[in-house]
Structures are given as structure tokens and as C-alpha cells.
Design an enzyme around this catalytic site. Structure first.
Site, mmCIF file in Angstrom:
data_model
loop_
_atom_site.group_PDB
_atom_site.id
_atom_site.type_symbol
_atom_site.label_atom_id
_atom_site.label_comp_id
_atom_site.label_asym_id
_atom_site.label_seq_id
_atom_site.Cartn_x
_atom_site.Cartn_y
_atom_site.Cartn_z
ATOM 1 N N PHE A 435 2.060 42.452 37.749
ATOM 2 C CA PHE A 435 1.697 41.046 37.575
ATOM 3 C C PHE A 435 2.764 40.346 36.725
ATOM 4 C CE2 PHE A 435 -2.247 43.431 38.058
ATOM 5 C CZ PHE A 435 -2.833 42.770 39.128
ATOM 6 N N HIS A 436 2.797 39.042 36.853
ATOM 7 C CA HIS A 436 3.594 38.184 35.983
ATOM 8 C C HIS A 436 5.085 38.500 36.038
ATOM 9 C CE1 HIS A 436 -0.349 38.858 33.599
ATOM 10 N NE2 HIS A 436 -0.546 37.966 34.554
ATOM 11 N N PRO A 437 5.718 38.483 37.219
ATOM 12 C CA PRO A 437 7.169 38.702 37.261
ATOM 13 C C PRO A 437 7.905 37.617 36.482
ATOM 14 C CG PRO A 437 6.329 37.938 39.394
ATOM 15 C CD PRO A 437 5.139 38.247 38.552
#
Length: 496
Positions: A435-437
Site C-alpha cells: 500500500f501507499h507507493p
């Protein structure tokens, strides 16, 4: 005005002061705030515009509608890590759990000291406050968090572990539990619900179903954004937007490709590199009573007991038609476990990792190739967090905990948790999600070789700005949507 790209044909030309590419957290916030300043703004979005009328449906159906590639985007490595990304007006804010956390003060201090960021703590606090007011950020009451979160909190309290409920952008939440598949009541204030309406009232033009393919330098310092409009997989026309300034907000995975196709971002090497994500794992637990974990707020309980080691623990939920593929059993045992799915709780762990990845732009393909590898010691830290979650579940009264490790699939007591801690777990043994690149176009001073300067502007293209997750040089350790919007607000405030 909202233009559906699927209805456009031939070549359409628009002229504007600002062209924003991407309608996720950063793009929509920037477009809305700039439009409310009185600027003419055109916002391009590759996905379609969905409303609550489109949301009722099975989660798998909604994933095909709202997620890029039907949620099949992955980072290749050991292990392979799925990366769920939104492809719709509102981007990933439409499909996330709504968690809204500010970055920790020490993170911003590190950005300022090491990377030369100019935003001050006072400015960041002001921008956070403005964004939180638009989103209606608040902590959910205990009646809406669901039985899963309440059990986890009870277990943590029995162990003397502090915890609480996460603030989120959901006003008048009815706790349907479908936040990750489109909120059917619009209680969750994703940016298409919160930032888009005032932007439209201020004169914003939104073009949906339009993929930006290149940015070209035009006459008198203007830029031309070239786009392809489409209905489904069929290209319907071409769009050419002439703008004084361009804001690129396609996200860490897709912004590098657009800049590369445009011949931009080459002043320093590293475009598409230094990708960071928050690797995550989940554990299920079987209880002697009905839990129905998919009801209530999907991400609510948290504990920061291991935050000093970069480990965040948060309750999560998976509806049955998604959870059916999330358990690692087979045959009769799998059926026995799934028959009791309503009695299961679920909890996730998110790691502020030390690894890095790369986004590779492929000339003949629309989607980039993403690679990623865990850092040294990351698997051991994940293992430590999993052991703590197992202890919390057992303290809450769980009969069995399922860590998803093939050679130790069930934990029933403290001795088995200790045995689990003694295992040497390899990266490829973990069933992970990402998640959250962040990263890939980091913002930094010239000494740190930032592709984006301290004003969020590309160094080799004055007038082209980046306002998405790709500017963050190091992992935040928290869900980043609030920080992305705050930085977009900071940028909008500084334009003359």
C-alpha cells in the site's frame, strides 16, 4: 462541467490556465483549490466518474470497476506483492478505508534536514487543518467500529497495550463496511465527494476517460497536454489542452511514465527509482462466537506498541467473497475454516520498510513494470508484529490464529506463538500486500538530486509541477492521503 471522454470524437482542443493530470488525492485537491482561487482549471482523469448508484454490488464486481486492472497491479519480487490502485474520479481515495493520519513531526523534520524541504511545521499544520475541515476528519464512535475492532481492543487492553480508533474522513458513517468498494452513502469523504463539488461550482472542467500520453512545450512558454479519450478499451478521440502550467498527479506508479514519454525529469538520474511501499500482512483468528468482521468500519482499531520499530498494527476486514481467497488452507480443512468465516476476526500489520523498488516504463505497454524487494531484516520485523497480533487475538478469546505461514498454519496458545517466533521466515514465505507507493519523483534540494525542486516544480521544466505521492523521498509510516492533500494545498497557496 464534466465531459465524458467516451462521447468525444475527433480532435478536441481546450485552453486553460492550469491543466491537472490525475484526480486522486493530490490532483483533485490541487485542482479544487486552484479553481477556488479563480483560476481556470482543466482536470484530466483516465478512469470514469462513479456515483453511489454505481456502487451497490459484490466487492469483486466493484474491484473490476474501480481498481486499476481489476486490482491486478503487482510489484514483482520475492514475494510478489499486489498493489491496489484506484482508476476512477477520486483515484485511490475512493477505494481506501478512509484513514486520515498526519505525518509524524520527526518525519517532516527529516525531510527538511536531509532533503531540503521548505515547508515548515507551522505551514504543514495549517494545510493539514484546512484539508481535515474539508474532509470532516473525526474518530468513529465505538458503536460503529464493529465487533472485530472491539475484540482487538479488548485483547490489547488485557495485555496492557495502548490503542484506540483511527481518525477517518467519514461523516455520518452508517458502518456498511464497504469503504474499499465505493461508499454507497457518500459518508466517506473521498476527494470526488469533498473537493470536486466546490471545484465544479468554481468553474472546473473535468474530462473523464482521458489518458494523458505526453506533455509538449508549446509557443510562448505554454504547454500542450496530449490525451486520448476512450470508452472502455476503444479510443474515441484526441484531446489537446493548452495550459500555462501543468500539475502532474498520476501517482508514484504512473507519473514517471508520463514524464518519461514527455522527455521530462531527466535533469537528475532516478526517474522511477527509489519506489517505497508499506508492505502489509494479515492474520485471521477464529472465535467461539459470531464476529462478522466485514460489518462496521473496516479499519478502525490501532496500536502503536511497535511503532518505534516501524510496525503499525490496524484492524482490517475482508468480506466473504474476498476473504475466500485469503486463507492458505486447501481441501476439507479449507472448507471447514470457511464454513466458520462469520466467527473470524482479522487484523493487519503495515511496515515502514527499508527496501526499495523501481517503476520501469515499457515503450510498447500502457502499464509500467513494477519491481520491489524487501529490505534486510524486514521479514524478521514482520514476524515480530505478527506474533504480537496473535497474542492480542488469543487474549481476546480466540480459539485459533491463522498467520498464513505454510509450515505453521495455526497458533492456539502462547507456546505455539513462541515456536512461531523461533522460526526463520524468508521473504517468499510471506503472503503480502503493498500500500501507499511513494517516491519515484522525489522532491529535494539540488544537493540531494531531487527531480522535483523545493517548490514542487520539475527542475528541467518550469511550469510543470508534481503533486502526488511520488514526491515523498522516504516512507511516511502512516497512511499518506492526508499528507498528499496537504502538500497540494501548500503548493496552491504559493502560486502567485
Amino acid at each position: 462541467m464534466i465531459l465524458d471522454g467516451g462521447t468525444l470524437s475527433g480532435t478536441r482542443r481546450l485552453a486553460t490556465e492550469v491543466c491537472v493530470i490525475g484526480s486522486g488525492a493530490g490532483g483533485m485537491a490541487a485542482a479544487s483549490l486552484l479553481a477556488q482561487q479563480g483560476r481556470s482549471v482543466v482536470l484530466l482523469e483516465e478512469g470514469n466518474h462513479f456515483t453511489p448508484r454505481d456502487y451497490p454490488g459484490y466487492p469483486l464486481e466493484m474491484m473490476r470497476k474501480l481498481y486499476r486492472g481489476g486490482s491486478l497491479t503487482v510489484a514483482l519480487g520475492r514475494p510478489m506483492i499486489p498493489l491496489p490502485l484506484g482508476k476512477c474520479v477520486g483515484g485511490t481515495t475512493v477505494i481506501n478505508s478512509g484513514t486520515c493520519l498526519r505525518m509524524r513531526p520527526e518525519t517532516l523534520a527529516g525531510y527538511r534536514e536531509r532533503y531540503g524541504w521548505r515547508v515548515t511545521p507551522a505551514e504543514m499544520d495549517e494545510c493539514y487543518g484546512e484539508v481535515e475541515r474539508v474532509l470532516g476528519v473525526q474518530v468513529p464512535d465505538a458503536a460503529r467500529v464493529g465487533e472485530n475492532a472491539r475484540l482487538l481492543r479488548q485483547g490489547a487492553e488485557k495485555l496492557g497495550i495502548a490503542g484506540g480508533y483511527l481518525p477517518r474522513n467519514a461523516m455520518s458513517c452508517e458502518a456498511h463496511g464497504g469503504c474499499c468498494f465505493g461508499c454507497p452513502t457518500q459518508a466517506k469523504q473521498s476527494v470526488d465527494v469533498s473537493f470536486l463539488p466546490p471545484a465544479l461550482r468554481a468553474g472546473l472542467t473535468l474530462v473523464t476517460g482521458c489518458r494523458a500520453v505526453a506533455i509538449r512545450k508549446g509557443w510562448r512558454s505554454r504547454y500542450h497536454v496530449l490525451g486520448l479519450t476512450s470508452a472502455g478499451q476503444k479510443t474515441t478521440g484526441h484531446l489537446r489542452v493548452a495550459a500555462d502550467r501543468v500539475v502532474v498527479a498520476c501517482g508514484s506508479v504512473h507519473t514517471p511514465g508520463l514524464l518519461s514519454r514527455s522527455g521530462l525529469g531527466r535533469v537528475f538520474p532516478g526517474l522511477g527509482g527509489r519506489l517505497t511501499i508499506h508492505p502489509a500482512v494479515k492474520l485471521f483468528a477464529l472465535f467461539p462466537r459470531v464476529v462478522r468482521s466485514w460489518e462496521g468500519v473496516p479499519q478502525s482499531f490501532y496500536t502503536h506498541a511497535l511503532v518505534s520499530e516501524g510496525i503499525s498494527i490496524e484492524s482490517i476486514t475482508l468480506p466473504p467473497d474476498i476473504g475466500i481467497s485469503a486463507l492458505s488452507f486447501v481441501g476439507r480443512r479449507y472448507r471447514e475454516v470457511m464454513d466458520r468465516y462469520a466467527f473470524m476476526g482479522c487484523c493487519g500489520l503495515m511496515l515502514q520498510e527499508r527496501g526499495f523498488g523501481q517503476v520501469h516504463s515499457l515503450p510498447l505497454y500502457r502499464e509500467p513494470l513494477v519491481t520491489y524487494g524487501l529490505g534486510r531484516g524486514d521479514a524478521a520485523r514482520i514476524q515480530k508484529g505478527m506474533a504480537l497480533i496473535a497474542r492480542i487475538f488469543l487474549a481476546a478469546g480466540a480459539l485459533e490464529v491463522y498467520p498464513g505461514i505454510p509450515y505453521l498454519p495455526v497458533l492456539r496458545n502462547e507456546s505455539e506463538v513462541e515456536r512461531f517466533e523461533g522460526l526463520r521466515i524468508r521473504d517468499q514465505d510471506l503472503e503480502m500486500y503493498g500500500f501507499h507507493p511513494l517516491g519515484t519523483c522525489r522532491m529535494a534540494g539540488p544537493r540531494r538530486k531531487g527531480l522535483v525542486d523545493e517548490e514542487m516544480q520539475l527542475r528541467d521544466a518550469p511550469g510543470v509541477y508534481v503533486a502526488d505521492a511520488s514526491i515523498f523521498p522516504k516512507p511516511l509510516g502512516v497512511n499518506p492521503q492526508l499528507s498528499i492533500m496537504a502538500m497540494a494545498a501548500w503548493m496552491a497557496k504559493r502560486w502567485p
